[in-house]
Design an enzyme around this catalytic site. Structure first.
Site, mmCIF file in Angstrom:
data_model
loop_
_atom_site.group_PDB
_atom_site.id
_atom_site.type_symbol
_atom_site.label_atom_id
_atom_site.label_comp_id
_atom_site.label_asym_id
_atom_site.label_seq_id
_atom_site.Cartn_x
_atom_site.Cartn_y
_atom_site.Cartn_z
ATOM 1 N N CYS A 238 -22.694 -6.069 32.385
ATOM 2 C CA CYS A 238 -21.426 -5.358 32.130
ATOM 3 C C CYS A 238 -20.646 -5.911 30.946
ATOM 4 O O CYS A 238 -19.691 -5.282 30.481
ATOM 5 C CB CYS A 238 -20.546 -5.395 33.375
ATOM 6 S SG CYS A 238 -21.206 -4.392 34.698
ATOM 7 N N HIS B 82 -13.096 -4.358 31.121
ATOM 8 C CA HIS B 82 -14.237 -3.695 31.757
ATOM 9 C C HIS B 82 -13.764 -3.122 33.089
ATOM 10 O O HIS B 82 -13.005 -3.765 33.812
ATOM 11 C CB HIS B 82 -15.361 -4.714 31.972
ATOM 12 C CG HIS B 82 -16.453 -4.207 32.855
ATOM 13 N ND1 HIS B 82 -17.117 -3.030 32.596
ATOM 14 C CD2 HIS B 82 -16.980 -4.702 34.017
ATOM 15 C CE1 HIS B 82 -18.017 -2.828 33.548
ATOM 16 N NE2 HIS B 82 -17.945 -3.817 34.424
ATOM 17 N N ASN C 49 -17.619 2.488 37.529
ATOM 18 C CA ASN C 49 -18.117 1.421 36.657
ATOM 19 C C ASN C 49 -19.332 1.953 35.899
ATOM 20 O O ASN C 49 -20.398 2.138 36.487
ATOM 21 C CB ASN C 49 -18.485 0.206 37.509
ATOM 22 C CG ASN C 49 -19.010 -0.960 36.683
ATOM 23 O OD1 ASN C 49 -19.287 -0.821 35.489
ATOM 24 N ND2 ASN C 49 -19.168 -2.107 37.314
HETATM 25 O O1 UT7 Z 1 -19.286 -4.852 36.933
HETATM 26 C C1 UT7 Z 1 -20.066 -5.976 37.191
HETATM 27 C C2 UT7 Z 1 -19.447 -6.906 38.138
HETATM 28 N N1 UT7 Z 1 -19.230 -6.303 39.427
HETATM 29 C C3 UT7 Z 1 -18.040 -6.418 39.981
HETATM 30 O O2 UT7 Z 1 -17.128 -6.933 39.399
HETATM 31 C C4 UT7 Z 1 -17.897 -5.921 41.424
HETATM 32 C C5 UT7 Z 1 -17.147 -6.942 42.237
HETATM 33 N N2 UT7 Z 1 -17.041 -6.607 43.651
HETATM 34 C C6 UT7 Z 1 -16.294 -5.585 44.124
HETATM 35 O O3 UT7 Z 1 -15.747 -4.801 43.358
HETATM 36 C C7 UT7 Z 1 -16.086 -5.477 45.604
HETATM 37 O O4 UT7 Z 1 -16.572 -6.638 46.222
HETATM 38 C C8 UT7 Z 1 -16.746 -4.231 46.264
HETATM 39 C C9 UT7 Z 1 -16.033 -2.971 45.829
HETATM 40 C C10 UT7 Z 1 -18.214 -4.162 45.888
HETATM 41 C C11 UT7 Z 1 -16.630 -4.325 47.787
HETATM 42 O O5 UT7 Z 1 -15.265 -4.483 48.162
HETATM 43 P P1 UT7 Z 1 -14.816 -5.655 49.149
HETATM 44 O O6 UT7 Z 1 -13.377 -5.514 49.338
HETATM 45 O O7 UT7 Z 1 -15.312 -6.962 48.586
HETATM 46 O O8 UT7 Z 1 -15.552 -5.280 50.453
HETATM 47 P P2 UT7 Z 1 -16.587 -6.163 51.322
HETATM 48 O O9 UT7 Z 1 -17.901 -6.227 50.655
HETATM 49 O O10 UT7 Z 1 -15.907 -7.432 51.711
HETATM 50 O O11 UT7 Z 1 -16.705 -5.271 52.630
HETATM 51 C C12 UT7 Z 1 -15.605 -5.099 53.549
HETATM 52 C C13 UT7 Z 1 -16.048 -4.164 54.648
HETATM 53 C C14 UT7 Z 1 -17.370 -4.553 55.284
HETATM 54 O O12 UT7 Z 1 -17.316 -4.234 56.660
HETATM 55 P P3 UT7 Z 1 -17.024 -5.377 57.752
HETATM 56 O O13 UT7 Z 1 -18.088 -6.390 57.562
HETATM 57 O O14 UT7 Z 1 -15.661 -5.899 57.430
HETATM 58 O O15 UT7 Z 1 -17.099 -4.624 59.026
HETATM 59 C C15 UT7 Z 1 -18.355 -3.632 54.610
HETATM 60 O O16 UT7 Z 1 -19.489 -3.386 55.398
HETATM 61 O O17 UT7 Z 1 -16.225 -2.851 54.138
HETATM 62 C C16 UT7 Z 1 -17.534 -2.382 54.467
HETATM 63 N N3 UT7 Z 1 -17.989 -1.520 53.383
HETATM 64 C C17 UT7 Z 1 -17.687 -0.206 53.329
HETATM 65 N N4 UT7 Z 1 -16.978 0.584 54.143
HETATM 66 C C18 UT7 Z 1 -16.845 1.870 53.790
HETATM 67 C C19 UT7 Z 1 -18.724 -1.841 52.299
HETATM 68 N N5 UT7 Z 1 -18.913 -0.768 51.525
HETATM 69 C C20 UT7 Z 1 -18.279 0.257 52.137
HETATM 70 C C21 UT7 Z 1 -18.105 1.606 51.822
HETATM 71 N N6 UT7 Z 1 -17.379 2.377 52.661
HETATM 72 N N7 UT7 Z 1 -18.613 2.170 50.702
#
Ligand code: UT7
Length: 333
Positions: free
Chosen positions: A116, A256, A286
Site C-alpha cells: 500500500c 493512504h 482501500n
Molecule cells: O492498507 C494496508 C494496511 N492495512 C490496514 O491498514 C488495515 C488495518 N486493519 C483494519 O483496518 C481493521 O483491523 C479491520 C477493518 C480489518 C478490522 O477492524 P477491527 O476493528 O480491527 O475488527 P476486529 O478484527 O478486531 O474484529 C472485531 C469483531 C470480531 O468479532 P468478535 O471476535 O469480537 O466476535 C470479528 O470477527 O468483528 C468481527 N468482524 C466482522 N463483523 C462483521 C470482522 N469482520 C467483520 C465484518 N462484519 N466484515
C-alpha cells in the site's frame, strides 16, 4: 547550480463503473453496513468486471486521461513506473503493458512493489530520475485490481478493498516547487500479518494452494491496524518536524485510505483540521496503490501553487513513509 526538483504537473485517476455496496456485501458474507461503516468508514468500492481485464487496464485508462489533460504526446514520456501488488502477470512488468496500450513507445518502464506504500515509494524513486536532469517527463502510476486477490467468502478482508488506477506526470522544476523531502521505512518482520501465501516462488500454485484458498490477501487486521496507526502518524509528524512545518503551514494531508480510524488518528497527531485531510475511502475503499492519486485527482481543483502537501502511507511488508511537496500549479478555472 540551480536545484532541479521533481514537480507533479498533472494528475488523473480512473475507476471502473461497477459499484459494490455494503448492501451487496451483506448478501455475500455475514456482515452489516453498520459494522463496515463504523469499523472502516467504507460505504462502497468500484470493481473491475469482465474477462480479460487486469490492472494494466486500470493504469492505462488513468494514463490516457493524464496525457490528454496535460497535452502530453505519449512519445515524449521518458520513463513509466507502476506501483502495484496485482500485476497482470508475474512477468512481464505491467508498466510495459501500460506503455504499449497508451503508445509511450520511447519510455522504458518497470513495476515496483511496496504494497500500500507503493505509490509514494514509486513517486520518490521517479523524483530521483527527474532530479538528474536527464528525465523530462516521467509517469508514475498506482493501480490495483484488488478484486483479483480478495476472497469474497472472507468477511474480514472482502469489505475493505476496491479497484482503481491513478497516474501523475512528473517534470523538472527549478523555481522551488515539487518534491522537497521524503522518508521511508520497511520492516520485513511484518510479513506474518499481511501477505498472499501462495503463487510466488516460495509456494508455487498447485491444486492444494487453490483448495486452501491461499491465493488471496491474508491479513491479521488488528495487528496491522496497530502498526499502521503508529507508523503513519510517526512518519507524518517526523516529516513536519524536519521541515519546520506547523499544522497551519500544511495545506493538505493526503493519507493512504486503509481505514478512516487510521486516517483520523494520524490527522490528530498532526493537529490538522478535518478540512485539510483528503478522505474518499467511503466511496472507493482501500484501492492499495490507487488511493493517493485518487485523492489528488479529486482535490486537484482546490490545490494552489505553493501549497504545502504531505503524502503518507502504510502497507504490507511492512512499508511506510511520507513525502513533503510544494504543489506546482494552480487550478485551471
Ligand atoms: O492498507 C494496508 C494496511 N492495512 C490496514 O491498514 C488495515 C488495518 N486493519 C483494519 O483496518 C481493521 O483491523 C479491520 C477493518 C480489518 C478490522 O477492524 P477491527 O476493528 O480491527 O475488527 P476486529 O478484527 O478486531 O474484529 C472485531 C469483531 C470480531 O468479532 P468478535 O471476535 O469480537 O466476535 C470479528 O470477527 O468483528 C468481527 N468482524 C466482522 N463483523 C462483521 C470482522 N469482520 C467483520 C465484518 N462484519 N466484515
Amino acid at each position: 547550480m540551480t536545484k532541479i526538483r521533481a514537480a507533479i504537473t498533472g494528475i488523473n485517476a480512473w475507476v471502473p463503473d461497477y459499484i459494490l455496496t455494503n448492501q451487496e456485501l451483506e448478501t455475500m458474507v455475514d456482515t452489516s453496513d453498520e459494522w463496515i461503516i463504523t469499523r472502516t468508514g467504507i460505504k462502497e468500492r468500484h470493481i473491475l468486471k469482465g474477462e480479460g481485464k487486469g490492472t494494466s487496464d486500470l493504469g492505462a485508462e488513468a494514463v490516457k486521461g493524464l496525457l490528454k489533460k496535460t497535452n502530453t504526446d505519449p512519445l515524449d514520456v521518458d520513463l513509466v513506473i507502476l506501483a502495484t501488488v496485482t500485476p497482470d502477470m508475474l512477468f512481464p512488468a505491467s508498466a510495459n503493458i501500460i506503455s504499449d496500450k497508451v503508445g509511450m513507445k520511447n519510455a522504458w518502464s518497470y513495476d515496483l512493489n511496496a504494497a500500500c506504500s507503493g505509490f509514494i515509494f514509486a513517486l520518490d524513486t521517479a523524483a530521483r530520475f527527474v532530479e538528474t536532469g536527464k528525465y523530462k517527463k516521467v509517469v508514475v502510476v498506482g493501480a490495483d485490481k484488488m478484486s483479483s486477490i480478495v476472497d469474497y467468502t472472507d468477511r474480514t478482508t472482502c469489505i475493505i478493498f476496491g479497484d482503481a488506477g491513478g497516474a501523475v506526470l512528473l517534470e523538472p522544476d527549478t523555481t522551488g516547487y515539487g518534491m522537497i523531502d521524503s522518508k521511508f521505512y520497511t520492516d520485513g518482520s511484518g510479513l506474518i500479518y499481511l501477505h498472499q501465501k501462495a503463487g510466488g516462488s516460495l509456494k508455487p500454485p498447485s491444486h492444494d494452494t487453490i483448495d486452501a484458498r491461499e491465493h488471496f490477501v491474508f491479513q491479521e487486521g488488528q495487528s496491522v491496524f496497530k502498526f499502521a496507526v503508529k507508523g503513519m502518524a510517526d512518519v507524518s509528524v517526523e516529516m513536519m518536524k524536519r521541515n519546520n512545518l506547523e499544522s497551519e503551514d500544511v495545506a493538505y494531508f493526503v493519507p493512504h485510505q486503509a481505514n478512516l480510524r487510521i486516517i483520523d488518528a494520524t490527522a490528530r497527531r498532526m493537529k490538522l483540521d478535518n478540512d485539510k485531510v483528503m478522505i474518499n475511502i467511503q466511496r472507493y475503499g482501500n484501492t492499495t496503490n490507487g488511493t493517493i492519486p485518487l485523492c489528488l485527482d479529486e482535490w486537484e481543483n482546490k490545490l494552489k501553487k505553493g501549497d504545502n502537501i504531505i503524502l503518507a502511507a502504510f502497507g504490507g511488508g511492512f512499508t511506510w513513509g511520507a513525502i513533503y511537496l510544494k504543489w506546482a500549479y494552480d487550478p485551471e478555472n
